[in-house]
Design an enzyme around this catalytic site. Structure first.
Site, short mmCIF file in Angstrom:
data_model
loop_
_atom_site.label_atom_id
_atom_site.label_comp_id
_atom_site.label_asym_id
_atom_site.label_seq_id
_atom_site.Cartn_x
_atom_site.Cartn_y
_atom_site.Cartn_z
N SER A 136 -9.75 -3.92 -8.06
CA SER A 136 -9.77 -3.87 -9.53
C SER A 136 -11.11 -4.38 -10.02
CB SER A 136 -8.66 -4.77 -10.09
OG SER A 136 -8.76 -4.83 -11.50
N TYR A 149 -4.34 -13.06 -10.60
CA TYR A 149 -4.52 -11.63 -10.31
C TYR A 149 -5.99 -11.33 -9.98
CZ TYR A 149 -4.74 -6.59 -10.77
OH TYR A 149 -4.96 -5.26 -10.51
O1 NJP Z 1 1.15 -0.43 -10.92
P1 NJP Z 1 2.72 -0.10 -11.07
P2 NJP Z 1 -0.14 0.50 -10.79
N1 NJP Z 1 6.51 -3.66 -1.55
O2 NJP Z 1 3.32 -1.40 -11.46
C1 NJP Z 1 4.79 -1.10 -5.62
C2 NJP Z 1 -4.12 -1.73 -9.18
N2 NJP Z 1 -4.73 -1.68 -10.51
O3 NJP Z 1 0.20 1.83 -10.28
O4 NJP Z 1 8.38 -1.47 -4.66
C3 NJP Z 1 6.24 -2.35 -1.70
O5 NJP Z 1 2.91 1.11 -11.91
C4 NJP Z 1 5.78 -0.62 -6.66
O6 NJP Z 1 6.91 -0.03 -6.05
P3 NJP Z 1 8.38 -0.71 -5.95
C5 NJP Z 1 -2.96 -2.68 -9.04
O7 NJP Z 1 -3.37 -4.03 -8.82
C6 NJP Z 1 -4.01 -1.28 -11.58
O8 NJP Z 1 -0.91 0.37 -12.03
O9 NJP Z 1 9.29 0.48 -5.91
N3 NJP Z 1 5.76 -1.82 -2.83
C7 NJP Z 1 4.99 0.48 -7.36
O10 NJP Z 1 5.07 1.68 -6.66
C8 NJP Z 1 -2.29 -2.11 -7.81
O11 NJP Z 1 -2.89 -2.59 -6.64
C9 NJP Z 1 -4.62 -1.25 -12.84
O12 NJP Z 1 8.55 -1.60 -7.15
C10 NJP Z 1 5.57 -2.65 -3.86
C11 NJP Z 1 3.56 -0.05 -7.28
O13 NJP Z 1 3.53 -1.09 -6.26
C12 NJP Z 1 -2.53 -0.62 -7.94
O14 NJP Z 1 -3.59 -0.46 -8.87
C13 NJP Z 1 -5.95 -1.62 -12.97
C14 NJP Z 1 5.83 -4.03 -3.79
C15 NJP Z 1 3.12 -0.68 -8.58
O15 NJP Z 1 3.14 0.29 -9.57
C16 NJP Z 1 -1.34 0.17 -8.42
O16 NJP Z 1 -0.94 -0.34 -9.69
C17 NJP Z 1 -6.64 -2.03 -11.87
C18 NJP Z 1 6.32 -4.51 -2.57
N4 NJP Z 1 6.61 -5.82 -2.40
C19 NJP Z 1 -6.03 -2.05 -10.63
N5 NJP Z 1 5.55 -4.59 -4.99
C20 NJP Z 1 -3.89 -0.84 -14.09
N6 NJP Z 1 -2.73 -0.22 -13.99
O17 NJP Z 1 -4.42 -1.05 -15.20
C21 NJP Z 1 5.12 -3.59 -5.79
O18 NJP Z 1 -7.93 -2.40 -12.01
N7 NJP Z 1 5.12 -2.43 -5.12
#
Ligand code: NJP
Length: 237
Positions: A136, A149
């Site tokens: 990020s 974060y």
């Molecule tokens: O987030 P979100 P994003 N085990 O909340 C999964 C970075 N980023 O797509 O397990 C396995 O919509 C969760 O799946 P589930 C950010 O730091 C974002 O925006 O089913 N999976 C879901 O698929 C991250 O690294 C922004 O709940 C786990 C996903 O993670 C990446 O982009 C800006 C889990 C999260 O989906 C994707 O974020 C930036 C676990 N224990 C960087 N915990 C931004 N959106 O603005 C969670 O600079 N997941």
């Protein structure tokens, strides 16, 4: 498809950026292995990919559970690992609970060990592979509410740079993609018109595809993806 079919493992593929990355690589004809905890959302992703003629293997898995990760990924030959799963609880340090702090460290930091450690030996054996991690710009542009974060994402960049130096002689590439704000449900966001200024998940997926689909001798190690539009107050852009 312009490159040979590859096996692409995407963590956090159930929604947001990870779902867009999975759809993008499936559209390009690659075998997608989609990891997340929410089976229902992985089922929807799998159905969408198959309806478009692609292939998707869903794996319901908590990436913070080291033993479960090792068991699930054993015997899986992964060409490209996209470490995308991430958690953000953006609020003042004194309001963070220890559980929120621990969850960000478990998913954003410790899971990198579990998942990457599980697939690297196979990449070494085959002398080819790519570990692509979503960091990020919050890892280097400080903002109020980002103590934990932003710290975890600064770790991601440092980890990726150190790993790159260790594994490139084994034929393995390491990249870190650093997006600005993206219109997803991250940090409890409900996606709506107010997110129109942000990057779309597909923008980040395109960037990942460009980094991964470089010729064998080319490594894009770090890539920042920002929006040109004006950020809402308080957001890194
Ligand atoms: O987030 P979100 P994003 N085990 O909340 C999964 C970075 N980023 O797509 O397990 C396995 O919509 C969760 O799946 P589930 C950010 O730091 C974002 O925006 O089913 N999976 C879901 O698929 C991250 O690294 C922004 O709940 C786990 C996903 O993670 C990446 O982009 C800006 C889990 C999260 O989906 C994707 O974020 C930036 C676990 N224990 C960087 N915990 C931004 N959106 O603005 C969670 O600079 N997941």
């Amino acid at each position: 498809m312009t490159t040979p079919k590859q096996t692409i493992l995407v963590t956090g593929a159930s929604r947001g950026i990870g779902r867009a990355i999975a759809l993008r690589f499936a559209r390009d004809g690659h075998d997608v292995v989609a990891v997340a905890r929410t089976r229902a959302e992985l089922d929807v992703l799998g159905a969408d990919i198959r309806a478009a003629g692609g292939t998707c293997r869903p794996i319901v898995l908590d990436v913070a559970d080291g033993a479960a990760v090792a068991a699930a990924l054993e015997n899986l030959d992964v060409d490209v690992l996209v470490n995308n799963a991430g958690v953000g609880v953006l609020k003042p340090f004194v309001e963070l609970t220890v559980e929120e702090w621990q969850r960000m460290l478990d998913v954003n930091v410790n899971a990198l060990f579990h998942v990457t450690r599980a697939v690297l030996p196979g990449m070494f054996r085959r002398k080819v592979g790519h570990v692509c991690t979503i960091g990020s710009i919050g890892g280097r542009s400080v903002f109020a509410g980002g103590t934990c974060y932003g710290g975890t994402k600064a770790f991601v960049t440092a980890w990726a740079e150190n790993l790159m130096l260790e594994v490139r002689d084994h034929g393995v590439k390491v990249s870190v993609i650093m997006p600005g704000a993206v219109a997803t449900e991250f940090n409890g966001n409900q996606v709506s018109d107010k997110d129109a200024w942000k990057l779309m998940p597909e923008d980040v997926a395109d960037a990942v595809a460009q980094v991964v689909l470089t010729p064998p001798h080319v490594l894009i190690h770090r890539l920042e993806v920002r929006t040109l539009t004006v950020a809402a107050k308080g957001h890194a852009k």
